[in-house]
Design a protein around this motif. Structure first.
Motif, mmCIF file in Angstrom:
data_model
loop_
_atom_site.group_PDB
_atom_site.id
_atom_site.type_symbol
_atom_site.label_atom_id
_atom_site.label_comp_id
_atom_site.label_asym_id
_atom_site.label_seq_id
_atom_site.Cartn_x
_atom_site.Cartn_y
_atom_site.Cartn_z
ATOM 1 N N GLY A 1 -5.577 -0.757 9.432
ATOM 2 C CA GLY A 1 -4.828 0.265 8.689
ATOM 3 C C GLY A 1 -4.207 -0.385 7.470
ATOM 4 O O GLY A 1 -4.671 -1.436 7.022
ATOM 5 N N SER A 2 -3.146 0.222 6.938
ATOM 6 C CA SER A 2 -2.560 -0.340 5.715
ATOM 7 C C SER A 2 -1.776 -1.611 6.048
ATOM 8 O O SER A 2 -1.092 -1.661 7.067
ATOM 9 C CB SER A 2 -1.627 0.676 5.072
ATOM 10 O OG SER A 2 -0.331 0.526 5.598
ATOM 11 N N ALA B 1 0.856 -1.200 0.000
ATOM 12 C CA ALA B 1 0.000 0.000 0.000
ATOM 13 C C ALA B 1 0.883 1.238 0.000
ATOM 14 O O ALA B 1 2.062 1.182 0.386
ATOM 15 C CB ALA B 1 -0.901 -0.022 1.238
ATOM 16 N N TRP B 2 0.320 2.330 -0.444
ATOM 17 C CA TRP B 2 1.056 3.587 -0.549
ATOM 18 C C TRP B 2 0.171 4.720 -0.030
ATOM 19 O O TRP B 2 -1.043 4.606 -0.014
ATOM 20 C CB TRP B 2 1.388 3.900 -2.012
ATOM 21 C CG TRP B 2 2.175 2.827 -2.682
ATOM 22 C CD1 TRP B 2 3.523 2.780 -2.827
ATOM 23 C CD2 TRP B 2 1.665 1.635 -3.327
ATOM 24 N NE1 TRP B 2 3.892 1.640 -3.501
ATOM 25 C CE2 TRP B 2 2.782 0.914 -3.813
ATOM 26 C CE3 TRP B 2 0.394 1.103 -3.515
ATOM 27 C CZ2 TRP B 2 2.659 -0.302 -4.491
ATOM 28 C CZ3 TRP B 2 0.262 -0.110 -4.181
ATOM 29 C CH2 TRP B 2 1.378 -0.792 -4.664
ATOM 30 N N LYS B 3 0.830 5.854 0.328
ATOM 31 C CA LYS B 3 0.071 7.048 0.717
ATOM 32 C C LYS B 3 0.062 8.025 -0.449
ATOM 33 O O LYS B 3 1.104 8.226 -1.093
ATOM 34 C CB LYS B 3 0.762 7.711 1.908
ATOM 35 C CG LYS B 3 0.110 7.366 3.231
ATOM 36 C CD LYS B 3 0.689 8.175 4.353
ATOM 37 C CE LYS B 3 -0.033 7.759 5.624
ATOM 38 N NZ LYS B 3 0.569 8.298 6.812
ATOM 39 N N ASP B 4 -1.080 8.634 -0.746
ATOM 40 C CA ASP B 4 -1.124 9.618 -1.826
ATOM 41 C C ASP B 4 -0.697 10.988 -1.284
ATOM 42 O O ASP B 4 -0.330 11.130 -0.116
ATOM 43 C CB ASP B 4 -2.501 9.645 -2.502
ATOM 44 C CG ASP B 4 -3.585 10.279 -1.627
ATOM 45 O OD1 ASP B 4 -3.266 10.779 -0.517
ATOM 46 O OD2 ASP B 4 -4.762 10.282 -2.053
ATOM 47 N N TYR C 1 -3.741 4.011 -0.368
ATOM 48 C CA TYR C 1 -4.368 3.183 -1.401
ATOM 49 C C TYR C 1 -3.566 1.891 -1.505
ATOM 50 O O TYR C 1 -2.373 1.858 -1.198
ATOM 51 C CB TYR C 1 -4.510 3.914 -2.736
ATOM 52 C CG TYR C 1 -3.233 4.393 -3.369
ATOM 53 C CD1 TYR C 1 -2.608 5.569 -2.939
ATOM 54 C CD2 TYR C 1 -2.643 3.690 -4.413
ATOM 55 C CE1 TYR C 1 -1.425 6.003 -3.521
ATOM 56 C CE2 TYR C 1 -1.475 4.124 -5.009
ATOM 57 C CZ TYR C 1 -0.870 5.275 -4.547
ATOM 58 O OH TYR C 1 0.320 5.706 -5.122
ATOM 59 N N GLU C 2 -4.260 0.818 -1.920
ATOM 60 C CA GLU C 2 -3.714 -0.529 -1.736
ATOM 61 C C GLU C 2 -3.738 -1.333 -3.038
ATOM 62 O O GLU C 2 -4.534 -1.045 -3.940
ATOM 63 C CB GLU C 2 -4.578 -1.284 -0.716
ATOM 64 C CG GLU C 2 -4.798 -0.503 0.563
ATOM 65 C CD GLU C 2 -5.658 -1.223 1.603
ATOM 66 O OE1 GLU C 2 -5.417 -1.008 2.786
ATOM 67 O OE2 GLU C 2 -6.569 -1.992 1.210
#
Ligand SMILES: Cc1cc2nc3c(=O)[nH]c(=O)nc-3n(C[C@H](O)[C@H](O)[C@H](O)COP(=O)(O)OP(=O)(O)OC[C@H]3O[C@@H](n4cnc5c(N)ncnc54)[C@H](O)[C@@H]3O)c2cc1C
Length: 473
Positions: free
Chosen positions: A210-211, A41-44, A50-51
């Motif tokens: 969470g992620s 997953a990443w942070k925008d 978003y995953e």
């Protein structure tokens, strides 16, 4: 022993975790700058996650649940009500629930089916139950044998009504494997059903709080590093270099950004990479061996994960939903289901688009437009109304090759974790273990690979290291 593991998905990380527990020194080499593989997953730019995929955990995931326990992070699983919820396309905007009462299995699941009168008639239910009997009575061996049939063929052989297929199994098949019942091996849904019928909380669903990268992968990494192992990012395996006798001499690691390639030597070597990558990196002499040739029969299936942020709340359902749409598989309003993504005023829908073979090369605009059309059926009160909900932003994550395509006959192609090469092992949810391509399958495969490695030579560092135990299953 020093064990080099290529691939930092759940299988590679679980393998390393169980190796350090047994007193070995694993070195995980991940090609990307993010851990987790299919759970990455990443942070925008706004700090929103978003995953790669919307991930649901099940009560019938003994090895995954044991891992959470061993890491002391069980409180990160947010268990939902014991129910399965389906959209009803013929009545847009309405839901049908299979509420599973808190009584012993398999009665609990049977009661949930008998009590649901929205989707199946009594006649269909009875014929469905009779069709399922051989799978229940004759157990896993029968289920494995059914790998020669597609799910649709098997349902027809059992005389199960087509409506059970359209109402339930299309949704289940898409959710489990990202393909439809005419393409999926009967073994896959029957295995899942068997687990659900045998374990009281088997079909109970949890979401992570969470992620997966931070909330699941990171604690595994911390555990590995605290005990002397290593986890390295941005280190792609370039070549498996062999000795004259065909065993692994070393891993050749690709130097990035102009850096030279590097050699990594270890006592033992593991591929926890996706099967598609393993096939590409297969050393020529191995490619001729029956064991490795079987991998040609395995190939990752395309899938797309969408994230849609809206200007308002679309639903208060705090659960996974089976969309029963042609385009989509499962979805959830993550602003309800996941603590870290929570928002009391605005929805963030995470949706899986499957089967995705006709969509994987389409533009993000096309994919979002088609999904928004589906939302008009899922949430007519918000999208077909005068003041429709506004899409604030979106993220589309395409995975052209995800878990192995679980078509009929694939069971025979899945390799064991031990290979004919004495110092080389495989991990990955595609390898042979009793679960399909799933997080549970990935963790179990990593644990099985660590067990095989521990057979090669007993743990040396810590005589008190516990034996590896498979969770009760
Ligand atoms: C959209 C989607 C939804 C899903 N939903 C669910 C769900 O609800 N429940 C569930 O249980 N499962 C779900 N899954 C499946 C689950 O995510 C996978 O089965 C599991 O995570 C696979 O783990 P793995 O370690 O076997 O493989 P991967 O996650 O593929 O890990 C392989 C790793 O190897 C790395 N690698 C590749 N090439 C190299 C190289 N040359 N050198 C070094 N490293 C390399 C990759 O970057 C990756 O990190 C879902 C998957 C997707 C895509």
């Amino acid at each position: 022993m020093r064990v080099a593991i290529a691939g930092g998905g759940l299988a590679g990380l679980a393998c390393a975790k169980y190796l350090v527990d047994a007193g070995h020194t694993p070195i995980v080499l991940e090609s990307r700058d993010v851990l987790g593989g299919l759970v990455a997953a990443w942070k925008d730019e706004d700090g929103d996650w978003y995953e790669t995929g919307l991930h649901a955990f099940f009560g019938a995931y003994p090895n995954m649940l044991q891992l959470f326990k061993e890491l002391g992070i069980e409180d990160r699983l947010q268990w939902k009500q014991h129910t399965l919820i389906f959209n009803q396309p013929e009545k847009p905007g309405t839901l049908s629930r299979f509420d599973v009462p808190d009584i012993p299995s398999p009665i609990n699941v049977i009661v949930s089916i008998l009590r649901n009168n929205d989707m199946l008639t009594w006649n269909q239910k009875i014929r469905f139950a009779i069709g399922l009997l051989p799978a229940i009575v004759r157990g896993q061996k029968y289920v494995e044998d059914m790998d020669r049939y597609s799910l649709l063929e098997w349902l027809r052989l059992q005389g199960v009504d087509e409506k059970v297929n359209t109402d339930i199994f299309i949704a289940a098949s898409k959710a489990l494997t990202f393909i439809n019942p005419d393409e999926v091996s009967a073994t896959i849904p029957l295995t899942a059903l068997n687990r659900f019928l045998q374990e009281r909380y088997g079909s109970k669903i949890a979401f992570l709080d969470g992620s997966p990268t931070e909330r699941l992968c990171q604690p595994i990494v911390d555990h590995i590093i605290e005990r002397g192992g290593q986890v390295k990012l941005n280190v792609p395996l370039k070549q498996i270099v062999l000795n004259p006798d065909g065993t692994v001499k070393h891993f050749l690691l690709r130097g990035l950004n102009g850096a030279p390639d590097e050699i990594l030597t270890a006592d033992l070597y593991v591929s926890a990479m996706p099967v598609d990558v393993m096939k590409v990196l297969m050393p020529q002499p191995w490619a001729e061996m029956e064991f490795f040739k079987k991998l040609d029969g395995l190939e990752g299936v395309p899938v797309i994960n969408l994230h849609l942020w809206f200007d308002r709340k679309l639903t208060d359902v705090d659960h996974l939903l089976f969309s029963r749409s042609d385009l989509l598989s499962v979805y959830a309003d993550m602003s309800n289901t996941c603590r870290e993504y929570a928002n009391p005023d605005k929805s963030m829908l995470e949706l899986v688009l499957a089967p995705a073979k006709d969509w994987i090369d389409r533009s993000e605009e096309d994919i979002i437009a088609a999904t928004m059309k589906e939302l008009e059926k899922l949430f007519p009160q918000h999208f077909a109304a005068e003041n429709p909900a506004k899409l604030l932003k979106s993220k589309v994550v395409k995975t052209p090759r995800s878990v192995y395509t679980a078509s009929p006959g694939r069971q025979a192609c899945r390799p064991t974790q031990a290979t004919p090469i004495a110092n080389f092992f495989l991990a990955g949810s595609y390898t042979l273990q009793r679960y399909l391509g799933s997080m549970e399958g990935a963790v179990l495969s990593g644990k099985l690979a660590a067990q095989e490695i521990s057979k090669v030579q007993p743990a040396i560092a810590d005589a008190s290291a516990p034996d590896l135990q498979l969770a009760a299953s």
